[in-house]
Design a protein around this motif. Structure first.
Motif: not given
Length: 332
Positions: A78-81, A105-110, A222-227, A235-237
């Protein structure tokens, strides 16, 4: 093989007097025809049983990321991405259905909860079905599916390799294998608690590294990233350039057989096309200086491949002595 040098030195140039044009079976789209990857050769009942087992494996995933109704979907948690940059949903000529496209330069994270992290402590498996773009940077670190920052775990690419990163408190364990860009790859990283970290590609175990310590999670995030990868604050790198069909995270250590079944299921989404014959120009290339009694190899250089994948071709070379010209010069 190193040449075995004797006392008499010969200078020799070898070229083909005529151009050899072998038939090459190159994978290329056939007109108005696509053929789905075949099922394993088994009885119908066996296929149904195997499919059920494969579905059960995927059904045990902790997170299951894909595309549903044209939108990003996590069908298990039920995580929000949250998207960053402009990740897009597109198609690929070698794949059925929609895929994610990441432009570097893009991704999704939760953000994982404490409870979710605790479920990963006793062993985990992460899976990604992806294609890295040809010509994109693979020397620097770029992540595909990851949660790292001075700790953590993730699937990524660096120095021309695909790597599974797993930190046990003493450093990253990094089972790895050469990366082939422009090709759909099913990658799986497994942490078997206090034993080892494993990397599987297309259902086969390609590398294992001992991992005696406990998994250490990423620092300050604690972020998990797709991409891409996690980054405290932003959040993202370390974003990737390529496409992803699906990604999953499991709270258990999958077996060799289970990973192989997941890979077989994933590759059924690929579109395979009938091979065609085409002609290319070729030339034998060998050393200009040789020594008497030494053994040398000749390389076949091919050019003008019009269609298909240069890494998925085959050809036959037939030796004809009458088509060789050579010159021997004896040097005192």
């Amino acid at each position: 093989m190193k040449p075995r040098i004797l006392t008499t030195l010969l200078i020799c140039s070898v070229t083909l007097a005529t151009t050899v044009t072998p038939a090459i079976a190159a994978v290329t789209p056939a007109a108005n025809e696509t053929v789905q990857a075949p099922f394993a050769n088994a009885s119908s009942s066996s296929q149904e049983k195997q499919a059920a087992e494969e579905n059960n494996i995927a059904a045990t995933a902790f997170m299951d990321l894909g595309i549903k109704d044209g939108k990003f979907a996590d069908i298990k948690s039920s995580n929000t991405w949250t998207p960053t940059g402009k990740p897009s949903i597109t198609t690929d000529k070698g794949m059925t259905g929609d895929v994610f496209n990441f432009d570097g330069h893009s991704a999704y994270y939760t953000t994982l909860t404490d409870d979710q992290q605790n479920k990963l402590r006793n062993g985990l498996t992460m899976e990604a079905y992806f294609k890295y773009d040809r010509g994109s940077d693979t020397s620097s670190e770029h992540e595909i599916f990851s949660s790292q920052e001075g700790g953590g775990f993730g699937l990524g690419v660096q120095n021309g390799k695909i790597i599974f990163y797993a930190h046990d408190g003493h450093g990253y364990k990094q089972p790895s294998h050469a990366l082939t860009t422009g090709k759909w790859i099913h990658a799986v990283g497994v942490i078997d608690k206090n034993k080892n970290a494993k990397l599987y590609l297309d259902g086969k175990l390609v590398d294992t590294v001992e991992m005696p310590g406990n998994l250490k999670f990423a620092n300050r995030t604690k972020d998990l990233v797709l991409g891409g990868d996690a980054h405290p604050g932003n959040h993202v790198q370390s974003q990737m350039t390529g496409k992803v069909k699906s990604a999953r995270l499991y709270t258990q250590t999958l077996t060799d057989n289970q990973v192989a079944q997941l890979s077989e299921t994933a590759h059924k989404d690929q579109i395979v096309t009938a091979p065609v014959d085409q002609k290319v120009g070729t030339q034998f290339v060998g050393p200009k200086q040789i020594a008497s009694g030494a053994i040398y190899g000749l390389n076949v250089h091919a050019k003008s491949l019009k269609l298909g994948d240069k890494e998925n071709l085959s050809f036959d070379v037939v030796y004809d002595a009458s088509k060789f010209e050579y010159e021997i010069l004896i040097v005192p």
